[in-house]
Design an enzyme around this catalytic site. Structure first.
Site, short mmCIF file in Angstrom:
data_model
loop_
_atom_site.label_atom_id
_atom_site.label_comp_id
_atom_site.label_asym_id
_atom_site.label_seq_id
_atom_site.Cartn_x
_atom_site.Cartn_y
_atom_site.Cartn_z
N HIS A 118 4.14 1.66 -8.17
CA HIS A 118 3.19 0.71 -8.02
C HIS A 118 2.32 0.66 -9.45
O HIS A 118 1.90 -0.46 -9.97
CB HIS A 118 2.35 0.80 -6.76
CG HIS A 118 2.89 0.56 -5.61
ND1 HIS A 118 3.19 1.70 -4.67
CD2 HIS A 118 3.68 -0.39 -4.75
CE1 HIS A 118 3.86 1.21 -3.58
NE2 HIS A 118 4.11 -0.39 -3.62
N GLN A 172 15.17 -8.27 -3.24
CA GLN A 172 14.03 -9.09 -2.97
C GLN A 172 13.40 -9.70 -4.35
O GLN A 172 12.91 -10.97 -4.13
CB GLN A 172 13.13 -8.21 -2.52
CG GLN A 172 11.51 -8.41 -2.44
CD GLN A 172 10.74 -7.19 -2.09
OE1 GLN A 172 10.91 -6.75 -0.76
NE2 GLN A 172 9.80 -7.08 -2.66
N GLY A 232 0.83 -1.23 0.07
CA GLY A 232 -0.03 0.00 0.03
C GLY A 232 0.87 1.31 -0.04
O GLY A 232 2.12 1.18 -0.27
N HIS A 236 2.11 4.64 -4.96
CA HIS A 236 2.83 5.60 -5.83
C HIS A 236 3.01 5.12 -7.40
O HIS A 236 2.43 4.27 -7.87
CB HIS A 236 4.01 6.16 -5.31
CG HIS A 236 4.98 5.04 -5.06
ND1 HIS A 236 5.33 4.13 -6.11
CD2 HIS A 236 5.45 4.29 -3.87
CE1 HIS A 236 6.37 3.15 -5.59
NE2 HIS A 236 6.39 3.19 -4.17
P1 AMP Z 1 5.95 -2.49 -1.44
O1 AMP Z 1 4.81 -1.91 -1.46
O2 AMP Z 1 7.05 -1.35 -1.18
O3 AMP Z 1 6.06 -3.66 -1.20
O4 AMP Z 1 6.11 -2.59 -3.00
C1 AMP Z 1 5.44 -3.44 -3.88
C2 AMP Z 1 6.06 -3.53 -5.22
O5 AMP Z 1 6.38 -2.43 -6.04
C3 AMP Z 1 7.40 -4.32 -5.07
O6 AMP Z 1 7.51 -5.33 -6.03
C4 AMP Z 1 8.23 -3.18 -5.45
O7 AMP Z 1 9.65 -3.65 -5.78
C5 AMP Z 1 7.40 -2.44 -6.55
N1 AMP Z 1 8.22 -1.10 -6.34
C6 AMP Z 1 8.39 -0.03 -5.18
N2 AMP Z 1 8.80 0.90 -5.64
C7 AMP Z 1 8.90 1.08 -6.93
C8 AMP Z 1 9.41 1.89 -7.73
N3 AMP Z 1 9.97 3.23 -7.65
N4 AMP Z 1 9.48 1.50 -9.16
C9 AMP Z 1 9.12 0.31 -9.70
N5 AMP Z 1 8.41 -0.69 -8.63
C10 AMP Z 1 8.49 -0.41 -7.32
#
Ligand code: AMP
Length: 255
Positions: free
Chosen positions: A35, A151, A29, A32
């Site tokens: 996502h 990750q 969540g 941005h």
């Molecule tokens: P999170 O909500 O931070 O767990 O991220 C969910 C997914 O979005 C994960 O696969 C992250 O690697 C990806 N993600 C987060 N930030 C970015 C970004 N700036 N650009 C591309 N993917 C992202």
């Protein structure tokens, strides 16, 4: 857009789907543009797009970090609706972990790089929750950002080793105009710190060596956790106003 608050209701619905391809974007969540780019790609490549929002307690090694993680659920749901997502999973922790943290996925003791040693338990928590979610969604493809490259790599390895029939699709990092990688944690920074945080991308892309990158970050007032190179990429983790930020770039992209 259908919203599923329990794994039981989702599982009953999931049994009715056969034929259309399913793409899945797991998130925590505070959504941005990063996502959104994963969701858009998922929609373009699959018939049904499923997004989960779950702030996974098992991957936080500090209670304070978990407490203050942003949770703007109404904004997130409005964005996912605009992006024409089909299904949103909003499970609660006691639903995904009905017996607490009883079983967990762990890499071997040779996995020591970066997040593995700097955030004890983080990768186990991520892999464990991703395994649970992949088993629940049974997607054809799941989308992960290169922003969290270690990750992504660890999940891809787990999926291969456990013969999980979901293709892991890597997606490029989305950045602010300053170069700062979009991140949910950026919302916790003051305007001033947000500008300073752009030093991470500058350090990764302009420094001739790791020492120089570290010095540049320190000069900008960041507290360096690590700067390392692995797998043809340069990685950095640093604290600003107590917020931990990470980023990485391919070494070939150095300016
Ligand atoms: P999170 O909500 O931070 O767990 O991220 C969910 C997914 O979005 C994960 O696969 C992250 O690697 C990806 N993600 C987060 N930030 C970015 C970004 N700036 N650009 C591309 N993917 C992202």
């Amino acid at each position: 857009m259908r919203i599923w608050k329990t794994t039981a209701e989702w599982t009953i619905h999931r049994r009715t789907i056969s034929g259309p391809t399913i793409g899945f974007v797991p998130t925590m969540g505070a959504l941005h543009r990063g996502h959104a780019s994963l969701v858009e790609r998922c929609r373009a490549e699959n018939d049904i797009t499923v997004v989960s929002i779950f702030v996974n307690p098992s991957q936080f090694n500090e209670a304070k970090d978990l407490d203050r993680y942003p949770r703007p659920l109404d904004c997130d749901l409005a964005l996912l609706d605009r992006l024409q997502v089909d299904d949103v999973l909003l499970p609660e922790a006691k639903d995904l972990y009905p017996h607490g943290y009883r079983f967990r996925i762990e890499a071997d003791s040779l996995t020591k790089e970066m997040e593995a040693s700097h955030r004890p338990g983080f990768l186990q928590g991520v892999m464990t929750v991703v395994l649970k979610l992949l088993n629940l969604v049974r997607a054809d493809r799941a989308y992960f950002g290169e922003k969290d490259y270690q990750q992504l790599r660890t999940i891809a390895a787990m999926v291969e080793e456990f013969f999980i029939p979901t293709e892991i699709v890597p997606c490029a990092t989305i950045r602010e105009p300053s170069g700062l990688a979009e991140s949910s944690r950026n919302a916790l920074l003051s305007a001033d710190a947000r500008q300073k945080a752009a030093a991470i991308y500058r350090a990764l892309t302009t420094s001739n060596n790791l020492q120089q990158a570290e010095s540049l970050l320190q000069a900008e007032g960041l507290q360096v956790d690590y700067v390392e190179e692995h797998w043809g990429r340069r990685f950095a983790a640093a604290f600003l106003e107590g917020v931990r930020l990470i980023d990485n770039v391919p070494i070939a992209e150095r300016k």
